[in-house]
Design a protein around this motif. Structure first.
Motif, PDB file in Angstrom:
ATOM      1  N   VAL A   9       0.841  -1.196   0.055  1.00 54.17           N
ATOM      2  CA  VAL A   9       0.124   0.169  -0.026  1.00 54.17           C
ATOM      3  C   VAL A   9       0.922   1.222   0.019  1.00 54.17           C
ATOM      4  CG1 VAL A   9      -1.806   1.102   1.317  1.00 54.17           C
ATOM      5  CG2 VAL A   9      -1.982  -1.234   1.269  1.00 54.17           C
ATOM      6  N   HIS A  10       1.975   1.340   0.716  1.00 50.07           N
ATOM      7  CA  HIS A  10       3.011   2.342   0.601  1.00 50.07           C
ATOM      8  C   HIS A  10       2.486   3.684   1.064  1.00 50.07           C
ATOM      9  CE1 HIS A  10       6.774   0.342   0.067  1.00 50.07           C
ATOM     10  NE2 HIS A  10       6.147  -0.414  -1.068  1.00 50.07           N
ATOM     11  N   GLY A  11       1.332   3.765   2.139  1.00 50.74           N
ATOM     12  CA  GLY A  11       1.012   4.807   2.722  1.00 50.74           C
ATOM     13  C   GLY A  11       0.161   5.753   1.631  1.00 50.74           C
ATOM     14  N   ASN A  12      -0.429   5.218   0.489  1.00 55.12           N
ATOM     15  CA  ASN A  12      -1.165   5.677  -0.414  1.00 55.12           C
ATOM     16  C   ASN A  12      -2.376   5.577  -0.156  1.00 55.12           C
ATOM     17  OD1 ASN A  12      -2.444   6.580  -2.883  1.00 55.12           O
ATOM     18  ND2 ASN A  12      -1.046   5.674  -4.542  1.00 55.12           N
ATOM     19  N   LEU A  13      -3.139   6.476   0.676  1.00 50.48           N
ATOM     20  CA  LEU A  13      -4.494   6.419   1.321  1.00 50.48           C
ATOM     21  C   LEU A  13      -5.454   6.554   0.420  1.00 50.48           C
ATOM     22  CD1 LEU A  13      -6.135   6.220   3.884  1.00 50.48           C
ATOM     23  CD2 LEU A  13      -6.003   8.843   3.953  1.00 50.48           C
ATOM     24  N   PRO A  14      -5.374   7.403  -0.648  1.00 55.21           N
ATOM     25  CA  PRO A  14      -6.446   7.439  -1.641  1.00 55.21           C
ATOM     26  C   PRO A  14      -6.698   5.955  -2.445  1.00 55.21           C
ATOM     27  CG  PRO A  14      -5.138   9.189  -1.789  1.00 55.21           C
ATOM     28  CD  PRO A  14      -4.589   8.591  -0.865  1.00 55.21           C
ATOM     29  N   ALA A  15      -5.619   5.473  -2.711  1.00 58.23           N
ATOM     30  CA  ALA A  15      -5.670   4.175  -3.521  1.00 58.23           C
ATOM     31  C   ALA A  15      -6.080   3.016  -2.564  1.00 58.23           C
ATOM     32  CB  ALA A  15      -3.895   3.730  -3.988  1.00 58.23           C
ATOM     33  N   LEU A  16      -5.881   3.276  -1.257  1.00 62.75           N
ATOM     34  CA  LEU A  16      -6.389   2.062  -0.212  1.00 62.75           C
ATOM     35  C   LEU A  16      -7.787   2.195  -0.226  1.00 62.75           C
ATOM     36  CD1 LEU A  16      -6.198   0.196   2.105  1.00 62.75           C
ATOM     37  CD2 LEU A  16      -5.554   1.900   3.511  1.00 62.75           C
ATOM     38  N   ASP A  17      -8.328   3.523  -0.117  1.00 64.98           N
ATOM     39  CA  ASP A  17      -9.754   3.894   0.064  1.00 64.98           C
ATOM     40  C   ASP A  17     -10.505   3.114  -1.176  1.00 64.98           C
ATOM     41  OD1 ASP A  17      -9.705   4.949   2.563  1.00 64.98           O
ATOM     42  OD2 ASP A  17      -9.693   7.060   1.552  1.00 64.98           O
ATOM     43  N   ALA A  18     -10.082   3.393  -2.379  1.00 63.24           N
ATOM     44  CA  ALA A  18     -10.585   2.854  -3.626  1.00 63.24           C
ATOM     45  C   ALA A  18     -10.677   1.402  -3.562  1.00 63.24           C
ATOM     46  CB  ALA A  18      -9.900   3.193  -4.878  1.00 63.24           C
ATOM     47  N   VAL A  19      -9.649   0.813  -3.024  1.00 61.78           N
ATOM     48  CA  VAL A  19      -9.796  -0.791  -2.963  1.00 61.78           C
ATOM     49  C   VAL A  19     -10.663  -1.246  -1.937  1.00 61.78           C
ATOM     50  CG1 VAL A  19      -8.383  -2.717  -2.233  1.00 61.78           C
ATOM     51  CG2 VAL A  19      -7.235  -1.094  -3.610  1.00 61.78           C
ATOM     52  N   LEU A  20     -10.543  -0.677  -0.897  1.00 62.95           N
ATOM     53  CA  LEU A  20     -11.802  -0.980   0.293  1.00 62.95           C
ATOM     54  C   LEU A  20     -13.052  -0.802  -0.084  1.00 62.95           C
ATOM     55  CD1 LEU A  20      -9.959   0.726   3.484  1.00 62.95           C
ATOM     56  CD2 LEU A  20      -9.898  -1.732   2.592  1.00 62.95           C
ATOM     57  N   VAL A  21     -13.550   0.140  -0.952  1.00 60.68           N
ATOM     58  CA  VAL A  21     -14.805   0.240  -1.464  1.00 60.68           C
ATOM     59  C   VAL A  21     -15.237  -0.918  -2.431  1.00 60.68           C
ATOM     60  CG1 VAL A  21     -16.292   1.651  -3.045  1.00 60.68           C
ATOM     61  CG2 VAL A  21     -14.846   2.924  -1.206  1.00 60.68           C
ATOM     62  N   ASP A  22     -14.098  -1.429  -3.099  1.00 53.10           N
ATOM     63  CA  ASP A  22     -14.388  -2.196  -4.222  1.00 53.10           C
ATOM     64  C   ASP A  22     -14.294  -3.524  -3.559  1.00 53.10           C
ATOM     65  OD1 ASP A  22     -14.489  -0.593  -6.424  1.00 53.10           O
ATOM     66  OD2 ASP A  22     -12.502  -0.987  -7.051  1.00 53.10           O
ATOM     67  N   ALA A  23     -13.464  -3.885  -2.457  1.00 53.37           N
ATOM     68  CA  ALA A  23     -13.454  -4.850  -1.668  1.00 53.37           C
ATOM     69  C   ALA A  23     -14.843  -5.224  -0.941  1.00 53.37           C
ATOM     70  CB  ALA A  23     -12.405  -4.952  -0.866  1.00 53.37           C
ATOM     71  N   GLU A  24     -15.187  -4.129  -0.477  1.00 57.10           N
ATOM     72  CA  GLU A  24     -16.918  -4.430   0.435  1.00 57.10           C
ATOM     73  C   GLU A  24     -17.765  -4.741  -0.584  1.00 57.10           C
ATOM     74  OE1 GLU A  24     -16.581  -4.530   3.534  1.00 57.10           O
ATOM     75  OE2 GLU A  24     -15.506  -3.345   4.423  1.00 57.10           O
ATOM     76  N   ARG A  25     -17.630  -4.065  -1.802  1.00 59.90           N
ATOM     77  CA  ARG A  25     -18.833  -4.363  -2.872  1.00 59.90           C
ATOM     78  C   ARG A  25     -18.803  -5.908  -2.989  1.00 59.90           C
ATOM     79  NH1 ARG A  25     -17.861   0.788  -6.286  1.00 59.90           N
ATOM     80  NH2 ARG A  25     -19.106   2.539  -5.318  1.00 59.90           N
ATOM     81  N   ALA A  26     -17.481  -6.509  -3.477  1.00 53.66           N
ATOM     82  CA  ALA A  26     -17.236  -7.909  -3.533  1.00 53.66           C
ATOM     83  C   ALA A  26     -17.555  -8.664  -2.294  1.00 53.66           C
ATOM     84  CB  ALA A  26     -15.989  -8.011  -3.829  1.00 53.66           C
ATOM     85  N   GLY A  27     -18.104  -8.190  -1.153  1.00 55.41           N
ATOM     86  CA  GLY A  27     -18.734  -9.133  -0.141  1.00 55.41           C
ATOM     87  C   GLY A  27     -17.339  -9.829   0.574  1.00 55.41           C
ATOM     88  N   VAL A  28     -16.173  -9.188   0.826  1.00 60.86           N
ATOM     89  CA  VAL A  28     -15.177 -10.118   1.337  1.00 60.86           C
ATOM     90  C   VAL A  28     -15.311 -10.167   3.041  1.00 60.86           C
ATOM     91  CG1 VAL A  28     -13.448  -9.256  -0.338  1.00 60.86           C
ATOM     92  CG2 VAL A  28     -13.677  -8.064   2.000  1.00 60.86           C
ATOM     93  N   ASP A  29     -14.846 -11.272   3.215  1.00 63.34           N
ATOM     94  CA  ASP A  29     -14.814 -11.368   4.828  1.00 63.34           C
ATOM     95  C   ASP A  29     -13.629 -11.119   5.423  1.00 63.34           C
ATOM     96  OD1 ASP A  29     -17.582 -13.168   4.451  1.00 63.34           O
ATOM     97  OD2 ASP A  29     -16.117 -14.392   3.374  1.00 63.34           O
ATOM     98  N   ALA A  30     -12.364 -10.816   4.807  1.00 65.36           N
ATOM     99  CA  ALA A  30     -11.372 -10.455   5.373  1.00 65.36           C
ATOM    100  C   ALA A  30     -10.385  -9.879   4.729  1.00 65.36           C
ATOM    101  CB  ALA A  30     -10.572 -11.876   6.047  1.00 65.36           C
ATOM    102  N   PHE A  31      -9.354  -9.057   5.148  1.00 58.37           N
ATOM    103  CA  PHE A  31      -8.370  -8.476   4.138  1.00 58.37           C
ATOM    104  C   PHE A  31      -6.988  -8.905   4.955  1.00 58.37           C
ATOM    105  CE2 PHE A  31     -12.058  -5.761   4.569  1.00 58.37           C
ATOM    106  CZ  PHE A  31     -12.207  -5.180   3.302  1.00 58.37           C
ATOM    107  N   VAL A  32      -6.252  -9.379   3.981  1.00 56.34           N
ATOM    108  CA  VAL A  32      -4.968  -9.838   4.357  1.00 56.34           C
ATOM    109  C   VAL A  32      -3.929  -8.865   3.717  1.00 56.34           C
ATOM    110  CG1 VAL A  32      -3.090 -11.543   3.853  1.00 56.34           C
ATOM    111  CG2 VAL A  32      -5.133 -12.354   4.229  1.00 56.34           C
ATOM    112  N   LEU A  33      -3.258  -8.157   4.725  1.00 53.05           N
ATOM    113  CA  LEU A  33      -2.492  -7.159   4.406  1.00 53.05           C
ATOM    114  C   LEU A  33      -1.040  -7.822   4.203  1.00 53.05           C
ATOM    115  CD1 LEU A  33      -3.610  -4.574   7.088  1.00 53.05           C
ATOM    116  CD2 LEU A  33      -4.341  -4.944   4.752  1.00 53.05           C
TER     117      LEU A  33
END
Length: 249
Positions: A9-33
């Motif tokens: 992720v490298h501290g790129n907050l806007p990129a992270l936020d975009a992924v979190l939105v798409d991941a939630e839409r995909a119905g994920v149960d967990a996030f592996v960092l």
């Protein structure tokens, strides 16, 4: 279980936020960092966003977390990094509170999860024996066999090289989701992977110009900020360019 894998992720907050939105839409149960989430323009805010996901987060350390902890404790560079890279490590360490420090302390080098239809999957940043070892999409089968000899899972998800791929090596599947914040894939965006019941390499779009404005406003002292914006937001290296550099290393 369906899992979103977020590497580099490298501290790129806007990129992270975009992924979190798409991941939630995909119905994920967990996030592996999968490591290297902290060093970048907005390390504290990135950690806050990830911590807010609560128990759904499975943390794996990368070399950046190890290096930032070293700098946070007053450590100096051992000379293995260019001075420009160490400057970003010191910057990240200086932004963190004790609570942030505790979030990234004593994280595992790898974890194992059972994923729907994939079975046991091993997650690590670089390899299961090192957080800096380089394994590429075109590395030899012998290289894969040696680097992952300590694990037996049929599917391994790694990061570190910022290039998305999905390949077989000696009957085992190796997946790199690419990088959320600093991708080497030719097309701008935030790269990640969705696991369960299959493996899908994903790319989330976000407004690079808006992200650049945010970084200039909130992280003006980040070392090499202009270069970070030009080379990781507005345009990004291709996989061929990155492979040429990594192959020399």
């Amino acid at each position: 279980m369906r899992v979103a894998v977020l590497a580099d992720v490298h501290g790129n907050l806007p990129a992270l936020d975009a992924v979190l939105v798409d991941a939630e839409r995909a119905g994920v149960d967990a996030f592996v960092l999968n490591g290297d989430f902290v060093t970048g323009p907005m390390p504290a805010q990135t950690l806050d966003r990830l911590a807010a996901l609560g128990d759904r987060v499975i943390w794996v350390h990368g070399n950046c977390e190890r290096e930032v902890l070293h700098a946070y404790g007053g450590g100096i560079s051992d000379g293995s990094q260019p001075s420009s890279v160490w400057a970003t490590t010191e910057y990240a360490a200086a932004q963190l509170s004790p609570a942030h420090r505790n979030l990234i302390d004593d994280l595992p080098l790898s974890v194992r999860l059972d994923i729907d239809d994939l079975g046991p999957v091993r997650f690590c940043h670089a390899t299961t024996r090192s957080d800096t070892e380089i394994v590429l999409v075109d590395s030899s089968v012998d290289r894969y066999r040696e680097a992952f000899a300590s694990t037996s899972e049929a599917t391994v998800v790694l990061g570190h090289t910022h290039m998305p791929f999905d390949r077989l090596a000696d009957r085992r599947r190796f997946v790199n989701p690419g990088s959320v914040g600093m991708p080497y894939a030719g097309v701008p965006g935030a790269y990640w992977a969705l696991l369960g019941p299959s493996v899908v390499l994903r790319r989330s779009e976000y407004d690079a110009e808006a992200a650049a404005r945010l970084f200039r406003a909130q992280a003006p002292d980040y070392p090499g900020l202009a270069e970070f914006i030009d080379e990781n937001l507005l345009s990004i290296p291709s996989d061929a360019e990155a492979l040429a550099v990594f192959s020399k290393i």
